[in-house]
Write an enzyme that holds these catalytic residues in place. Structure first.
Site, PDB file in Angstrom:
ATOM      1  N   ALA A 122      -4.786  20.253  -7.044  1.00  0.00           N
ATOM      2  CA  ALA A 122      -5.427  20.695  -5.799  1.00  0.00           C
ATOM      3  C   ALA A 122      -5.448  19.597  -4.748  1.00  0.00           C
ATOM      4  O   ALA A 122      -6.133  19.706  -3.739  1.00  0.00           O
ATOM      5  CB  ALA A 122      -6.849  21.169  -6.094  1.00  0.00           C
ATOM      6  N   SER A 125      -6.709  14.522  -6.670  1.00  0.00           N
ATOM      7  CA  SER A 125      -6.493  13.337  -7.491  1.00  0.00           C
ATOM      8  C   SER A 125      -6.881  13.518  -8.954  1.00  0.00           C
ATOM      9  O   SER A 125      -7.426  12.620  -9.583  1.00  0.00           O
ATOM     10  CB  SER A 125      -7.308  12.194  -6.884  1.00  0.00           C
ATOM     11  OG  SER A 125      -6.612  11.032  -6.954  1.00  0.00           O
ATOM     12  N   ASP A 171      -5.290   6.579  -4.760  1.00  0.00           N
ATOM     13  CA  ASP A 171      -6.045   7.455  -5.651  1.00  0.00           C
ATOM     14  C   ASP A 171      -6.693   6.687  -6.809  1.00  0.00           C
ATOM     15  O   ASP A 171      -7.839   6.946  -7.174  1.00  0.00           O
ATOM     16  CB  ASP A 171      -5.126   8.557  -6.207  1.00  0.00           C
ATOM     17  CG  ASP A 171      -4.530   9.403  -5.093  1.00  0.00           C
ATOM     18  OD1 ASP A 171      -5.055   9.348  -3.974  1.00  0.00           O
ATOM     19  OD2 ASP A 171      -3.541  10.103  -5.352  1.00  0.00           O
TER      20      ASP A 171
HETATM   21  C1  GLA Z   1      -0.971  11.350  -2.655  1.00  0.00           C
HETATM   22  C2  GLA Z   1      -0.666   9.975  -3.245  1.00  0.00           C
HETATM   23  C3  GLA Z   1      -1.418   8.865  -2.503  1.00  0.00           C
HETATM   24  C4  GLA Z   1      -1.241   8.987  -0.999  1.00  0.00           C
HETATM   25  C5  GLA Z   1      -1.496  10.425  -0.542  1.00  0.00           C
HETATM   26  C6  GLA Z   1      -1.220  10.608   0.925  1.00  0.00           C
HETATM   27  O1  GLA Z   1      -2.308  11.685  -2.902  1.00  0.00           O
HETATM   28  O2  GLA Z   1      -1.025   9.944  -4.600  1.00  0.00           O
HETATM   29  O3  GLA Z   1      -0.972   7.613  -2.978  1.00  0.00           O
HETATM   30  O4  GLA Z   1       0.026   8.542  -0.597  1.00  0.00           O
HETATM   31  O5  GLA Z   1      -0.720  11.365  -1.279  1.00  0.00           O
HETATM   32  O6  GLA Z   1      -2.105   9.871   1.674  1.00  0.00           O
END
Ligand code: GLA
Length: 382
Positions: A122, A125, A171
Site C-alpha cells: 500500500a 513501507s 523507509d
Molecule cells: C519508495 C522507496 C523509498 C523512496 C520512495 C519515494 O518508498 O522505498 O526509498 O524512494 O519510494 O520517495
C-alpha cells in the site's frame, strides 16, 4: 504471537521485536538524490518473534505468508543464503540475515515468525517494517554492536541486493528512528536526522491515509527508470547529486539539460527538497495547519513533473481537497498505493465519504481509508 510460535516451532520465542510502517509527509524521490525526507511512523507495526537455534539453520514463517492456509515454514542454511531476486515475504527476512553476514557480523541459526499489521503493497513501507523488525531481533539475539543507522543501512542492503529493489534509505530509517508525535527530518546524504514536532491533536487536525488498494506492476520498472533519469540529470548539470542544486539556481541548472523529460524530473527533485525545508520551518514554528498547500504542491509536482501518480491517486487527492482537506498528496513509490490528506478532525468523516463516493463514481474498487495520526483524545475538564 506466542501461541502460534509454539505451535510452529515447539518452543517459546525469546522475544518479539517491532518496527512500524510510515507515511512520508513530504520529500518524495529525494532519498536517492541525497536529499531530505520527512517521514512519520504509522501506528501499524511488523513484529518478529525469534528463538536462537544450536545449528546454522534459519526457519522462518509469516502470519501473512499463506493467506487462508496453515503457515508454511521456509528453511535455509545461513551459509547457503544467496540473492535470487525474489520478492516474497521470506526474502525480506532471509535478506536481513544475509546482509548481516555479508557485512561480517556473526549470527547463528534461529526460528523466526513475523506478523505484520502494515497493509502490504500500500506504499506504507510494509517491507521495510518487516526487514527492520527482523534486524532488531537479530541484533538483540546475537548481541550485535550496531547503531540504528547501521541497522537501517543493512536492511536497505537486504532490499537492494537480496530482494533486488533499488530503493533509497528513507523507509528503513523511518521505521527504525521515527517516534510517535514527531516527523523525522533526515538528510539522506549524511544520515543525520532530527525529530520535528508533528502534533496534530492540539491543532484539531488529523492525517488520513487513503489507500487506493491499487498496485501497478509498472511501479518497479518506472522506479528504476526515474532513478536513472535523476543520475543522468545530475551528471549533465555537473553536480554529484540533484540535492546539490540550490533552488535559487534551479533555472540555470535546468537550462543545462537538453531533454524536456530530464528537466521535469530534475525540477521535481529540486523543488521537493525546498518543500521539505519549508514544511520543517512551519512545523517548528507551530504552524502545522499551514503545511497543507505545500503537500498539495508536492502532489502536483509528482503528478506532472515526475509522472508517478495514477488516476486513483489523483481522484483520492482531488476529492479530499474538494471536501476541505487542507492538503493532500500521494506517498511512496507511486503508480498506486496510498495518498495522505491533512484534515480538520471535524471534517474527516466527510472527507472519507467523499473519497469513497468519488471512487465508486469513477468505477474504481473501494479504497481503504484510515486515520494515521489521530487527534488527541478529548477529555472534558469536568
Ligand atoms: C519508495 C522507496 C523509498 C523512496 C520512495 C519515494 O518508498 O522505498 O526509498 O524512494 O519510494 O520517495
Amino acid at each position: 504471537v506466542s501461541d502460534a510460535f509454539v505451535e510452529l516451532f515447539g518452543r517459546k520465542q525469546e522475544g518479539t521485536w517491532s518496527a512500524p510502517g510510515r507515511v512520508n509527509l513530504i520529500g518524495e524521490f529525494t532519498d536517492y538524490n541525497d536529499g531530505y525526507v520527512l517521514p512519520t511512523s504509522l501506528p501499524m507495526e511488523a513484529h518478529a518473534s525469534l528463538a536462537r537455534r544450536e545449528d546454522d539453520v534459519l526457519r522462518v514463517a509469516s502470519a501473512q505468508g499463506t493467506p487462508g492456509g496453515g503457515e508454511r515454514v521456509v528453511e535455509a542454511r545461513l551459509a547457503d543464503l544467496r540473492p535470487r531476486g525474489h520478492k516474497g515475504w521470506a526474502d525480506y527476512v532471509l535478506g536481513v540475515a544475509w546482509a548481516l553476514r555479508e557485512a561480517g557480523h556473526t549470527i547463528g541459526g534461529a526460528d523466526i515468525r513475523v506478523d505484520s499489521e502494515v497493509p502490504i503493497g500500500a506504499g506504507l513501507s510494509s517491507s521495510a517494517a518487516l526487514e527492520c523488525s527482523v534486524a532488531l531481533a537479530l541484533r538483540a539475539a546475537f548481541e550485535l554492536d550496531l547503531s540504528l543507522e547501521q541497522l537501517a543501512l543493512l536492511a536497505k542492503r537486504a532490499e537492494n541486493d537480496f530482494v533486488g529493489v533499488p530503493t533509497g534509505i528513507m523507509d528503513q530509517m523511518a521505521s527504525l528512528l521515527c517516534v510517535p508525535g514527531s516527523a523525522l527530518l533526515l538528510d539522506t546524504r549524511s544520515l543525520e536526522s532530527r525529530q520535528v514536532p508533528f502534533a496534530l491533536g492540539p491543532a484539531g487536525l488529523e492525517l488520513m491515509v487513503l489507500d487506493t488498494r491499487v498496485r501497478h506492476e509498472l511501479g518497479n520498472s518506472a522506479y528504476a527508470e526515474r532513478r536513472r533519469a535523476c543520475e543522468v540529470a545530475a551528471a549533465e548539470i555537473g553536480v554529484p547529486a540533484l540535492r546539490d542544486v540550490e533552488i535559487a539556481r534551479m533555472g540555470e541548472a535546468l537550462a543545462r539539460l537538453d531533454s524536456k523529460e530530464l528537466r521535469m524530473r530534475a525540477r521535481h527533485v529540486i523543488t521537493e527538497g525546498a518543500r521539505v525545508l519549508e514544511v520543517v520551518r512551519l512545523l517548528e514554528d507551530d504552524s502545522v495547519a499551514e503545511i497543507g498547500p505545500i503537500l498539495t504542491a508536492g502532489h502536483i509536482s509528482l503528478r506532472d513533473d515526475f509522472e508517478v501518480s495514477s488516476p486513483e491517486l489523483d481522484v483520492a487527492v482531488d476529492s479530499a481537497l474538494a471536501t476541505g482537506a487542507l492538503g493532500a498528496r500521494m506517498v511512496g513509490g507511486g503508480f498506486g498505493g496510498s495518498a495522505i490528506a491533512l484534515v480538520r478532525s471535524s471534517d474527516s468523516g466527510l472527507v472519507e465519504r467523499a473519497v469513497v463516493e468519488a471512487f465508486a463514481a469513477a468505477g474504481f474498487a473501494p479504497p481503504r481509508v484510515f486515520v494515521a495520526a489521530p487527534a488527541a483524545t478529548k477529555t472534558s475538564p469536568d
